[in-house]
Every structure is written in C-alpha cells, then in structure tokens.
Write a protein that holds these residues in place. Structure first.
Motif, PDB file in Angstrom:
ATOM      1  N   THR A  86       0.818  -1.221   0.000  1.00  0.00           N
ATOM      2  CA  THR A  86       0.000   0.000   0.000  1.00  0.00           C
ATOM      3  C   THR A  86       0.849   1.266   0.000  1.00  0.00           C
ATOM      4  N   SER A  87       2.088   1.168   0.445  1.00  0.00           N
ATOM      5  CA  SER A  87       2.958   2.348   0.455  1.00  0.00           C
ATOM      6  C   SER A  87       3.349   2.794  -0.954  1.00  0.00           C
ATOM      7  N   LYS A  88       3.145   1.924  -1.943  1.00  0.00           N
ATOM      8  CA  LYS A  88       3.610   2.209  -3.302  1.00  0.00           C
ATOM      9  C   LYS A  88       2.566   2.903  -4.173  1.00  0.00           C
ATOM     10  N   TYR A  89       1.323   3.004  -3.701  1.00  0.00           N
ATOM     11  CA  TYR A  89       0.247   3.514  -4.547  1.00  0.00           C
ATOM     12  C   TYR A  89      -0.610   4.532  -3.800  1.00  0.00           C
ATOM     13  N   ASP A  90      -1.098   5.509  -4.555  1.00  0.00           N
ATOM     14  CA  ASP A  90      -1.956   6.543  -3.973  1.00  0.00           C
ATOM     15  C   ASP A  90      -3.419   6.160  -4.157  1.00  0.00           C
ATOM     16  N   PHE A  91      -3.859   5.199  -3.387  1.00  0.00           N
ATOM     17  CA  PHE A  91      -5.242   4.765  -3.469  1.00  0.00           C
ATOM     18  C   PHE A  91      -6.181   5.843  -2.930  1.00  0.00           C
ATOM     19  N   ASP A  92      -7.371   5.879  -3.494  1.00  0.00           N
ATOM     20  CA  ASP A  92      -8.432   6.693  -2.913  1.00  0.00           C
ATOM     21  C   ASP A  92      -9.051   6.000  -1.706  1.00  0.00           C
ATOM     22  N   PHE A  93      -9.084   4.666  -1.741  1.00  0.00           N
ATOM     23  CA  PHE A  93      -9.886   3.933  -0.775  1.00  0.00           C
ATOM     24  C   PHE A  93      -9.358   2.514  -0.647  1.00  0.00           C
ATOM     25  N   ILE A  94      -9.250   2.037   0.593  1.00  0.00           N
ATOM     26  CA  ILE A  94      -8.806   0.669   0.842  1.00  0.00           C
ATOM     27  C   ILE A  94      -9.799  -0.030   1.763  1.00  0.00           C
ATOM     28  N   ILE A  95     -10.326  -1.159   1.284  1.00  0.00           N
ATOM     29  CA  ILE A  95     -11.149  -2.034   2.112  1.00  0.00           C
ATOM     30  C   ILE A  95     -10.250  -3.140   2.652  1.00  0.00           C
ATOM     31  N   GLY A  96     -10.340  -3.380   3.938  1.00  0.00           N
ATOM     32  CA  GLY A  96      -9.725  -4.566   4.516  1.00  0.00           C
ATOM     33  C   GLY A  96     -10.797  -5.622   4.708  1.00  0.00           C
ATOM     34  N   SER A  97     -10.551  -6.830   4.252  1.00  0.00           N
ATOM     35  CA  SER A  97     -11.564  -7.888   4.327  1.00  0.00           C
ATOM     36  C   SER A  97     -10.948  -9.203   4.779  1.00  0.00           C
ATOM     37  N   SER A 127     -10.829 -14.074  13.832  1.00  0.00           N
ATOM     38  CA  SER A 127      -9.748 -13.776  12.891  1.00  0.00           C
ATOM     39  C   SER A 127      -9.734 -12.297  12.500  1.00  0.00           C
ATOM     40  N   ILE A 128     -10.907 -11.669  12.445  1.00  0.00           N
ATOM     41  CA  ILE A 128     -10.950 -10.235  12.150  1.00  0.00           C
ATOM     42  C   ILE A 128     -10.209  -9.461  13.242  1.00  0.00           C
ATOM     43  N   LEU A 129     -10.471  -9.823  14.480  1.00  0.00           N
ATOM     44  CA  LEU A 129      -9.789  -9.152  15.594  1.00  0.00           C
ATOM     45  C   LEU A 129      -8.276  -9.349  15.506  1.00  0.00           C
ATOM     46  N   GLU A 130      -7.848 -10.538  15.144  1.00  0.00           N
ATOM     47  CA  GLU A 130      -6.414 -10.799  14.973  1.00  0.00           C
ATOM     48  C   GLU A 130      -5.842  -9.936  13.848  1.00  0.00           C
ATOM     49  N   ASN A 131      -6.582  -9.820  12.756  1.00  0.00           N
ATOM     50  CA  ASN A 131      -6.093  -9.058  11.606  1.00  0.00           C
ATOM     51  C   ASN A 131      -5.923  -7.578  11.935  1.00  0.00           C
ATOM     52  N   ILE A 132      -6.931  -6.990  12.596  1.00  0.00           N
ATOM     53  CA  ILE A 132      -6.862  -5.548  12.856  1.00  0.00           C
ATOM     54  C   ILE A 132      -5.907  -5.225  14.002  1.00  0.00           C
ATOM     55  N   SER A 133      -5.531  -6.235  14.763  1.00  0.00           N
ATOM     56  CA  SER A 133      -4.507  -6.026  15.780  1.00  0.00           C
ATOM     57  C   SER A 133      -3.112  -5.999  15.161  1.00  0.00           C
ATOM     58  N   ALA A 134      -2.981  -6.566  13.957  1.00  0.00           N
ATOM     59  CA  ALA A 134      -1.678  -6.648  13.288  1.00  0.00           C
ATOM     60  C   ALA A 134      -1.513  -5.617  12.177  1.00  0.00           C
ATOM     61  N   TYR A 135      -2.624  -5.110  11.631  1.00  0.00           N
ATOM     62  CA  TYR A 135      -2.538  -4.296  10.415  1.00  0.00           C
ATOM     63  C   TYR A 135      -3.599  -3.201  10.439  1.00  0.00           C
ATOM     64  N   ASP A 136      -3.206  -1.974  10.087  1.00  0.00           N
ATOM     65  CA  ASP A 136      -4.160  -0.866  10.182  1.00  0.00           C
ATOM     66  C   ASP A 136      -4.239   0.019   8.942  1.00  0.00           C
ATOM     67  N   ASP A 137      -3.582  -0.347   7.840  1.00  0.00           N
ATOM     68  CA  ASP A 137      -3.600   0.537   6.673  1.00  0.00           C
ATOM     69  C   ASP A 137      -4.787   0.209   5.759  1.00  0.00           C
ATOM     70  N   PHE A 138      -5.971   0.463   6.281  1.00  0.00           N
ATOM     71  CA  PHE A 138      -7.206   0.324   5.511  1.00  0.00           C
ATOM     72  C   PHE A 138      -8.179   1.373   6.033  1.00  0.00           C
ATOM     73  N   ASP A 139      -9.250   1.594   5.306  1.00  0.00           N
ATOM     74  CA  ASP A 139     -10.207   2.638   5.674  1.00  0.00           C
ATOM     75  C   ASP A 139     -11.475   2.082   6.301  1.00  0.00           C
ATOM     76  N   VAL A 140     -12.001   1.009   5.730  1.00  0.00           N
ATOM     77  CA  VAL A 140     -13.165   0.343   6.304  1.00  0.00           C
ATOM     78  C   VAL A 140     -12.931  -1.157   6.255  1.00  0.00           C
ATOM     79  N   TYR A 141     -13.625  -1.867   7.157  1.00  0.00           N
ATOM     80  CA  TYR A 141     -13.599  -3.328   7.094  1.00  0.00           C
ATOM     81  C   TYR A 141     -14.804  -3.789   6.296  1.00  0.00           C
ATOM     82  N   GLY A 142     -14.566  -4.688   5.370  1.00  0.00           N
ATOM     83  CA  GLY A 142     -15.606  -5.122   4.451  1.00  0.00           C
ATOM     84  C   GLY A 142     -16.436  -6.271   4.994  1.00  0.00           C
ATOM     85  N   HIS A 143     -17.672  -6.344   4.533  1.00  0.00           N
ATOM     86  CA  HIS A 143     -18.634  -7.443   4.785  1.00  0.00           C
ATOM     87  C   HIS A 143     -18.336  -8.217   6.078  1.00  0.00           C
TER      88      HIS A 143
END
Length: 256
Positions: A86-97, A127-143
């Motif tokens: 994600t550091s390489k691109y200027d995204f408008d929006f990132i969903i974490g799923s 698993s969602i809780l595990e994921n967001i405890s390890a990674y935060d470069d997203f804007d919303v969590y999907g579905h």
C-alpha cells in the motif's frame, strides 16, 4: 470488481457503464488483492489497473467519477507485505476484508466441515480481531459477517457472538476505521445486507461513525444492487451519513 480481480471476467468499462446507467455519480473500483491464497495468490496487477482506470475516465469524459481502490484480503501474518504494497500507490480507498481463516476460505464446504457452523462463524470473527490487531492501513472493514453467506446456520443471530464482535467493533472504532454496508447479502438471498441489521446497529452504538456502501459486484448487472434500500437500512441502524473516500479521506454525504 472487474476482470482485474481473479474472480471476475467483467471488463472495467462495463462496470463503470452500469454504474453510470444506474444513476451513480461516483464509483470506486476495489479490485481484489489476496496474497497467499491457497492454490495461487490473487495478485492484482496494480500498474495495469491504474492505466485502465485512466482510459476508462477518458472514455466516460467526466460523466461519472471513477476512483482508485483496492480490497485487501487480510491475514495477520501478511502485515509486512501489505504495508509494503500500500505504500507504493496513492489509493483513494482501501477495504480490509477477511476471505481466509487459518488458510481456509469459508466459500468452500471444507471450512464448515472442519469448524461446524457456529464455531466457523465464531472463528471468522476472531480472525478479524487478529487481523486488525496486526494491520491498520485500511479505511473500512468489508462485509463483517461474510462467512454467514456460506454457512448452514439459518438461525444466525449476531447476539450469539457479541463477546467477540463487541471487542472487534470497539477496536475498529478506536482505530478510527469504518465499515462497509455490503448489499450482496440481499443478492445472495440472506434477506439482509452485510452486516446483519443487529450487528450494524451495534457498530453505531459502539462508536463506528464512518460507513461506505458497496454492492460487491463482480458482474455489470450486480452494480448498485439494491442501493435503493441502502439509505433506509442505514437510517434504521442510526446512521445519517455515508462516506465517499478520495485520497484516503472521507467526505460525509447526508442520506436523503
């Protein structure tokens, strides 16, 4: 999702045309990037995707705004690779799923063969809780309750999982993250959009203010699926605004 996603064959211009014909003023493509998927990674050719979006914007001549997004398949151990990407691109929006749990996709029956219906749903939320405890470069969590699409739990009630879902919702809120209202649940015959109305209401009660609306469409005919119902779904849960992200910054739009 267009044909840049491994699970779609639809040309990008068809997706955007469908959005325009349905009256949308803005669409954000969120192509899949699922690293370490069993049997072969769902790797997005992001440079070609960017080039295609530029051509599609020219094709539609400003008639519809086309934004640059991605849907990341999160797993906690992937955090270093995801940050690098994600550091390489200027995204408008990132969903974490969450598409995989312990290396297994709930889409396939082997997942529920292993965990059972109720435990399979519980493990997904854990698993969602595990994921967001390890990674935060997203804007919303999907579905948030995507897993239920493929379970046999016809009596699914979010209240049965409140201990873990309250914890993950509070964690998302503390991180300043939002969630997605995903209307594909209606398309798949669940009778509700993701997340379930009770879970959506709980998100609002526990402080998640930012919510985006997506149809999770992989075909042109699925774009803006049941969007006419989205406003009422959100208002029933206590939301009065939805968000559109540009350059990772939300603009809040009043629901009318």
């Amino acid at each position: 999702h267009s044909y840049f996603s491994a699970d779609s064959d639809e040309p990008t211009e068809n997706i955007v045309r469908a959005a325009y014909e349905r009256g949308l003023k803005t669409i954000c493509l969120t192509e899949h990037m699922d690293m370490d998927y069993p049997g072969g990674e769902f790797i997005l050719d992001t440079d070609k995707y960017m080039e295609k979006l530029s051509r599609v914007r020219e094709l539609f001549g400003g008639k519809i705004e086309v934004l640059f997004g991605v849907e990341l398949g999160l797993m906690d151990y992937l955090a270093p690779r995801l940050y690098d990407y994600t550091s390489k691109y200027d995204f408008d929006f990132i969903i974490g799923s969450s598409h995989l749990v312990d290396g297994m996709d709930p889409y396939y029956p082997e997942y529920f063969d292993k965990f059972g219906d109720k435990n399979g749903i519980l493990r997904y939320f854990e698993s969602i809780l595990e994921n967001i405890s390890a990674y935060d470069d997203f804007d919303v969590y999907g579905h948030l309750d995507y897993v239920v699409r493929y379970s046999h739990a016809k009596d699914y009630s979010p209240a049965d999982y409140r201990d873990v879902t309250d914890e993950l919702i509070k964690k998302l809120a503390s991180m300043g993250k939002g969630i997605e209202l995903n209307t594909a649940g209606l398309k798949y015959g669940l009778g509700w959009a993701h997340p379930h109305p009770d879970l959506l209401r709980r998100c609002r009660e526990l402080g998640i203010e930012t919510i985006t609306v997506g149809s999770d469409g992989h075909k042109a005919e699925h774009i803006a699926w049941e969007f006419d119902a989205a406003g009422e779904i959100l208002k029933a849960a206590g939301y009065r605004y939805y968000a559109v992200f540009r350059r990772r910054t939300p603009e809040f739009v009043k629901i009318t």
